[in-house]
Design an enzyme around this catalytic site. Structure first.
Site, PDB file in Angstrom:
ATOM      1  N   PHE A   1       0.814  -1.222   0.000  1.00 39.82           N
ATOM      2  CA  PHE A   1       0.000   0.000   0.000  1.00 39.82           C
ATOM      3  C   PHE A   1       0.845   1.270   0.000  1.00 39.82           C
ATOM      4  O   PHE A   1       0.376   2.328  -0.405  1.00 39.82           O
ATOM      5  CB  PHE A   1      -0.936   0.011   1.235  1.00 39.82           C
ATOM      6  CG  PHE A   1      -0.261   0.457   2.509  1.00 39.82           C
ATOM      7  CD1 PHE A   1      -0.131   1.817   2.802  1.00 39.82           C
ATOM      8  CD2 PHE A   1       0.270  -0.454   3.404  1.00 39.82           C
ATOM      9  CE1 PHE A   1       0.518   2.243   3.954  1.00 39.82           C
ATOM     10  CE2 PHE A   1       0.915  -0.039   4.554  1.00 39.82           C
ATOM     11  CZ  PHE A   1       1.040   1.314   4.831  1.00 39.82           C
TER      12      PHE A   1
ATOM     13  N   LYS B   1      -1.092  -6.686  -9.398  1.00 43.36           N
ATOM     14  CA  LYS B   1      -2.083  -6.755  -8.320  1.00 43.36           C
ATOM     15  C   LYS B   1      -1.678  -5.747  -7.254  1.00 43.36           C
ATOM     16  O   LYS B   1      -0.783  -5.975  -6.459  1.00 43.36           O
ATOM     17  CB  LYS B   1      -2.167  -8.153  -7.697  1.00 43.36           C
ATOM     18  CG  LYS B   1      -3.462  -8.280  -6.890  1.00 43.36           C
ATOM     19  CD  LYS B   1      -3.339  -9.007  -5.585  1.00 43.36           C
ATOM     20  CE  LYS B   1      -2.686  -8.324  -4.462  1.00 43.36           C
ATOM     21  NZ  LYS B   1      -3.395  -7.189  -3.825  1.00 43.36           N
TER      22      LYS B   1
ATOM     23  N   GLU C   1      -5.022  -3.710  -1.923  1.00 47.74           N
ATOM     24  CA  GLU C   1      -6.469  -3.436  -1.891  1.00 47.74           C
ATOM     25  C   GLU C   1      -6.777  -2.181  -1.103  1.00 47.74           C
ATOM     26  O   GLU C   1      -7.906  -1.673  -1.142  1.00 47.74           O
ATOM     27  CB  GLU C   1      -7.232  -4.649  -1.339  1.00 47.74           C
ATOM     28  CG  GLU C   1      -6.860  -5.100   0.060  1.00 47.74           C
ATOM     29  CD  GLU C   1      -5.656  -6.052   0.113  1.00 47.74           C
ATOM     30  OE1 GLU C   1      -4.652  -5.795  -0.589  1.00 47.74           O
ATOM     31  OE2 GLU C   1      -5.718  -7.026   0.875  1.00 47.74           O
TER      32      GLU C   1
ATOM     33  N   SER D   1       5.298  -7.021   3.402  1.00 49.26           N
ATOM     34  CA  SER D   1       5.884  -7.334   4.705  1.00 49.26           C
ATOM     35  C   SER D   1       6.664  -8.655   4.619  1.00 49.26           C
ATOM     36  O   SER D   1       6.416  -9.478   3.735  1.00 49.26           O
ATOM     37  CB  SER D   1       4.776  -7.438   5.748  1.00 49.26           C
ATOM     38  OG  SER D   1       3.820  -8.381   5.313  1.00 49.26           O
TER      39      SER D   1
ATOM     40  N   CYS E   1       9.541   1.850   3.463  1.00 48.35           N
ATOM     41  CA  CYS E   1      10.435   0.742   3.821  1.00 48.35           C
ATOM     42  C   CYS E   1      11.850   1.253   4.028  1.00 48.35           C
ATOM     43  O   CYS E   1      12.696   0.530   4.548  1.00 48.35           O
ATOM     44  CB  CYS E   1      10.425  -0.313   2.739  1.00 48.35           C
ATOM     45  SG  CYS E   1      11.088   0.295   1.198  1.00 48.35           S
TER      46      CYS E   1
ATOM     47  N   GLU F   1       8.980  -4.289  13.061  1.00 47.31           N
ATOM     48  CA  GLU F   1       8.776  -3.197  12.106  1.00 47.31           C
ATOM     49  C   GLU F   1       7.443  -2.532  12.467  1.00 47.31           C
ATOM     50  O   GLU F   1       6.390  -3.173  12.451  1.00 47.31           O
ATOM     51  CB  GLU F   1       8.702  -3.740  10.675  1.00 47.31           C
ATOM     52  CG  GLU F   1       8.524  -2.624   9.661  1.00 47.31           C
ATOM     53  CD  GLU F   1       8.333  -3.118   8.235  1.00 47.31           C
ATOM     54  OE1 GLU F   1       7.680  -4.151   8.033  1.00 47.31           O
ATOM     55  OE2 GLU F   1       8.834  -2.431   7.326  1.00 47.31           O
TER      56      GLU F   1
END
Ligand code: NAD
Length: 496
Positions: A149, A173, A176, A226, A281, A381
């Site tokens: 995301f 993909k 969402e 992740s 990240c 994290e």
């Protein structure tokens, strides 16, 4: 309420699944759309379209392919504000930051425009008498790109420009949580003249990912997300015979040595810790203060952090909301856990007064001092605007902290000692290193990727690694008829 669908063969596709997930504007808390969640049959339709488009695109000339890429580059550059606004509305990052990620994605498009040079193979004349050898790089077929995301435009652009330039077709993909940037991109490709079926989008969750990992039409998978999901994707995709690169999570340390310019270091810590609300990240989440500078450094960081404005961007905010309410609450729970484990809360973002709607998913910048390596705020994290300060006495302790960490995405050292900096980049077990640079994201012509649990697979993203990932080599040994070489010889081929 808009429905956010798939994109197949150059047009919108509703699919057969009735499952949906809400898409929310994080700055208001208002649900703005429902994204379709593909079932396996929907994914098969998309993968089949990508497979059907492959033979013609594979055989399209390099000049035709690069013409499309150049047009895509021009269109994206001219209209980047449109996609940036879409990112802000679904992700929450402030507009300037959204524009920044589009610009970093554009760099990869520009790099991919040079694909004719990047695909050049080698040629050896007379390897044996009148025998020549040459190598070529060929595309793989349909590629699945599964993205997180936090960079709905840039992360897919780490992969698809090179994949497409090299002659592959793509099924993207997206997350969402912010699915619309992918559809905007698909329409732009169409406008740029990319043939239908070369770039497709399937919306979905684990169901869609699982089908992409098993579908025989898909030849390779580029995943970013992740660490537990990256590991799963790598193992399941490779078990199904696919080439997989799976980039995972991070815990990025910034080491400040006693001789560093403390103002520069404080600016960098604030920018890298709180930019995009820490949902990067490459964000700095652990600041390692070496020696007696810690009090002074923390004071300078706190003073700067107090000036950061959290909000929806309408009043010139620096930092937006977190992506969902659940994620905001999870990050806040880490602050509470750190506090009860003995960390000092220097600044507490839980009490922020944001410039935005009351129901936005706000959390202000937070500084925790005296964090120790066993606290969950350090081991996990967090992916939010929380900067943990760990105090150590020596460079060796700082290095050991980083090298013992399960992640190895990015790191930085701040010092004026060239020898110390050189030692650090030589010894540190991390894929991307900054020297007086807090977020060392490499340019498109280098490759992006971490070590250890930050990346599963052999190839990093973009740069030469990207070209290699999206192609496979073939070595051709050729001899044109020469009567003197006739006759039987069952021995292993040797040079003569
Ligand atoms: P995520 O792992 O939740 O989701 C990533 C993708 O995996 C999404 O497309 C999602 O739909 C899919 N997914 C989610 N659960 C799944 C499951 N159980 N099975 C199969 N697929 C599943 O990650 P996120 O929250 O969207 O993004 C944040 C994470 O991504 C952070 O850990 C961050 O460090 C990481 N990230 C890493 C890099 C990098 O370069 N290493 C870059 C950006 C983000």
């Amino acid at each position: 309420m808009q429905t956010i669908a798939h994109w197949v063969d150059g047009k919108s596709f509703t699919g057969t699944s009735t499952a949906t997930a809400p898409v929310t504007n994080p700055a208001t808390g208002v649900v703005t759309g429902q994204v379709s969640l593909a079932n396996a049959a929907d994914v098969r339709t998309v993968a089949d379209a990508a497979a059907a488009a492959f033979p013609a695109w594979r055989d399209a000339s390099l000049s035709k392919r690069t013409q499309v890429l150049f047009r895509f580059r021009e269109l994206l550059n001219a209209r980047k504000e449109e996609i940036a606004a879409i990112i802000t509305a679904e992700h929450g990052k402030v507009l300037s930051d959204a524009l920044g990620e589009v610009t970093r994605g554009l760099e990869v498009v520009e790099f991919a425009c040079g694909i004719p040079h990047l695909l050049k193979g080698g040629y050896t004349e007379n390897a044996s008498s009148k025998v020549d050898i040459f190598s070529i790089r060929q595309p793989l077929g349909p590629i699945a790109i599964i993205s997180p995301f936090n960079f709905p435009a840039m992360v897919p652009m780490w992969f698809f420009p090179l994949a497409i330039a090299a002659g592959n077709t793509v099924v993207l993909k997206p997350s969402e949580k912010d699915p619309s940037a992918a559809l905007w991109t698909a329409a732009l490709w169409e406008e740029a003249g990319l043939p239908a079926g070369v770039f497709n989008v399937v919306q979905g969750d684990k169901v869609a990912v699982d089908e992409l990992l098993e579908n025989p039409a898909i030849k390779a998978v580029s995943f970013v997300g992740s660490t537990p999901i990256a590991k799963y994707v790598y193992e399941r995709g490779t078990a199904h015979g696919k080439r997989v690169q799976a980039l995972g999570g991070a815990k990025n340390h910034m080491v400040v040595l006693p001789d560093a310019d403390l103002d520069l270091a404080a600016d960098a810590a604030v920018n890298a810790g709180f930019g995009s609300a820490g949902e990067r990240c490459m964000a700095i989440s652990a600041l390692v203060a070496v020696g007696p500078i810690a009090d002074d450094l923390v004071a300078r960081i706190a003073q700067r952090t107090k000036t950061i404005r959290t909000g929806d961007g309408t009043k010139g905010s620096d930092m937006g909301p977190l992506v969902t309410e659940a994620h905001r609450d999870r990050v806040a729970s880490y602050i509470a856990a750190g506090e009860s484990a003995g960390a000092t809360v220097v600044l507490d973002g839980r009490t922020v007064d944001a410039d935005g709607a009351a129901d936005g998913f706000w959390l202000g910048p937070t500084i925790l001092d005296n964090v120790t390596p066993e606290m969950s705020v350090y081991t996990d994290e967090i992916f939010g605007p929380v900067l943990s300060v760990v105090r150590v006495d020596t460079y060796d302790e700082a290095l050991a902290l980083i090298n013992n960490n399960q992640y190895g995405n990015g790191t930085a050292i701040f010092t004026n000692d060239g020898g110390a900096a050189r030692r650090f980049h030589n010894e540190v077990e991390v894929g991307m290193v900054g020297i007086n640079v807090p977020i060392p994201v490499p340019m498109a012509y280098y490759s992006f990727g971490g070590w250890k649990n930050s990346l599963f697979g052999d190839s990093h993203a973009h740069g030469i690694d990207g070209v290699h990932f999206f192609t496979r080599t073939k070595a051709v040994t050729s001899r044109w008829l020469d009567p003197s070489h006739g006759g039987l010889n069952l021995g292993f081929p040797q040079n003569n």
